[in-house]
Design an enzyme around this catalytic site. Structure first.
Site, PDB file in Angstrom:
ATOM      1  NE  ARG A  78      -4.163  -1.996   0.503  1.00  0.00           N
ATOM      2  CZ  ARG A  78      -5.068  -2.402  -0.361  1.00  0.00           C
ATOM      3  NH1 ARG A  78      -5.173  -1.635  -1.227  1.00  0.00           N
ATOM      4  NH2 ARG A  78      -5.869  -3.309   0.152  1.00  0.00           N
ATOM      5  CG  ASP A  79       4.689   3.474   2.382  1.00  0.00           C
ATOM      6  OD1 ASP A  79       4.772   4.348   1.590  1.00  0.00           O
ATOM      7  OD2 ASP A  79       5.388   3.283   3.382  1.00  0.00           O
TER       8      ASP A  79
END
EC number: 6.3.5.13
Length: 486
Positions: free
Chosen positions: A394-395
């Site tokens: 996600r990052d």
């Protein structure tokens, strides 16, 4: 002694649940239904079987006379797993592997369901399995690998793994569980240190680089941002440390589809079909792993002992295959390496409208940097596709640790994916001009591949973006079936 949730030690034949006779039928039925309905993905049957029959994985892999080669690390898992599996097979062994890059335990179970008979038997001598760093820990709690090939530790999916020391701790669990040999990256200090954690009777061997090549394959600690690189003194040499650990296989020179290696003190040169300079180091890793397996089989006692684990009708065939593999010399190993083709999406070249279109998986700063260095943008159109699904991580802040200045001259034709605008902003900070920003991947790929027919194209993509791009290209071009999503 380590025990599993079922109370048995890993690699001892587990107690069969009453429903075990039906597990292959159940799994194959779920796989068929998943393909017909296009629902659930390639790992879905494995997820179902893990729940219904949690000992299926360990019970099935326990049939293999030579056990398991586990491949893990941040970068290069899929390609290196493919190299090891194809080399072992080319040299005479029967190999089971998880070829689609589905590297969770349920992905391995799904791959097993493709291969086992209705009676649950698997016809293979050895398994070569790619495992995600976190799921490798779950795997070794059930199955102790005979061999572990541990590649590197880089910042990757920080939302899942945190910082790299935590990833190194996960791989330490793998080293601790390995029973015959750990094969380690000498140039990555966090990986090399794992030799001290392996069991006393487990050998450690290494693959490495000559000093001249170290700057081409930096570790995570060697990383620098674009700003830091700009500020560095011109011509300043990279920091190096003295090598005190001998490497079983050492990469000494790289060229266009060629690698030079030192093995047993002798220099060899090999051709490779793989794309990208980083895959030449993966080739050295794969060669070291194959040699580790071969070292054991050069003992007649080892072959005889392994044969005793098989039913009588299968023993003679296994012994012949094992002896053939054990007798292969270095030249034959390099010939086998030269036949390995790229894994899907990892330098895979697809002809689209007369344009050689290369799919290049990128998922962390070092992987992206090495891909950019391996595929010069001259005389090619460039597209970058960035998603942030769970499998991508996600990052996406890691994009700021990639130096994109090599793309300044020609710019980037198209940026797409869920995080297209973030990617466009990152490129702007390196003064890289972007032609089109389109978040709809299919529309973006359709337009990108239609422009400039006949011109080479590079598509850099995160994992789920690569799957989506590949699926669309399969509609308009001849794309090899990798079993993904089926």
């Amino acid at each position: 002694m380590t025990t599993t949730a079922t109370g048995a030690a890993p690699n001892t034949p587990p107690r069969r649940p009453w429903c075990a006779f039906a597990t292959p039928l159940l799994g194959k039925t779920v796989r068929w239904a998943s393909r017909v309905t296009h629902h659930g993905g390639s790992a879905f049957p494995g997820k179902v079987v893990e729940r219904v029959d949690p000992t299926f994985l360990r019970r099935t892999l326990a049939q293999l006379p030579l056990g398991v080669v586990l491949v893990s690390g941040t970068n290069g898992k899929t390609t290196t797993t493919r190299m090891v599996a194809m080399m072992l097979e080319s040299l005479g062994l029967r190999v089971f592997t998880n070829p689609t890059g589905s590297n969770f335990t349920r992905g391995v179970v799904s791959a097993l369901l493709n291969e086992v008979t209705m009676g649950g038997r698997i016809d293979a001598d050895i398994a070569v399995l790619e495992l995600d760093e976190a799921y490798a820990v779950q795997f070794v709690a059930q199955v102790r690998p005979q061999y572990a090939l541990l590649l590197n530790v880089m910042r990757d999916q920080l939302d899942r793994f945190g910082e790299i020391d935590n990833t190194a701790r996960l791989l330490a669990r793998v080293a601790e569980a390995t029973t015959r040999a750990v094969v380690l990256n000498r140039e990555d200090p966090r990986i090399a240190a794992l030799a001290g954690l392996a069991p006393v009777d487990t050998r450690a061997s290494y693959f490495g680089l000559s000093r001249a090549l170290r700057r081409y394959f930096p570790t995570d600690d060697d990383m620098a941002t674009t700003v830091a690189l700009t500020a560095a003194a011109p011509g300043e040499p990279p920091t190096t440390t003295a090598h005190v650990t001998p490497a079983d296989v050492m990469l000494t020179a790289v060229g266009d589809h060629r690698a030079q290696m030192v093995i047993d003190g002798q220099e060899y040169e090999s051709e490779v079909k793989l794309e990208g300079v980083y895959n030449l180091y993966n080739a050295a890793a794969a060669l070291a792993a194959v040699r580790a397996v071969q070292q054991d089989l050069r003992s007649p006692d080892m072959i005889a002992k392994a044969a005793l684990t098989l039913p009588q009708p299968r023993r003679d065939g296994f012994v012949m295959r094992a002896q053939r593999f054990a007798g292969a010399d270095t030249a034959q190993l390099l010939d086998a390496l030269a036949q390995v083709t790229p894994a899907f999406g990892r330098g895979e070249v697809i002809d689209v409208h007369g344009s050689p279109t290369e799919l290049l998986l990128v998922k962390n700063p070092m992987g992206f940097r090495l891909a950019l260095a391996s595929f010069p943008p001259d005389d090619a159109d460039t597209m970058i596709c960035i998603n942030d699904e769970y499998a991508d991580g996600r990052d996406m802040s890691w994009l700021w640790d990639v130096d994109f200045t090599s793309l300044k001259a020609g710019g980037v034709d198209t940026v797409s994916g869920v995080r297209a605008w973030d990617m466009a902003l990152r490129l702007a900070y390196d003064d890289v001009e972007v032609g089109v920003v389109e978040t709809d991947l299919e529309q973006a790929v359709a337009a990108f591949t239609a422009r400039n027919p006949g011109r080479r194209k590079h598509i850099y993509c995160t994992y789920t973006a690569m799957l989506a791009v590949r699926a669309y290209l399969a509609k308009i071009a001849d794309v090899a079936d990798a079993g993904v999503g089926k």
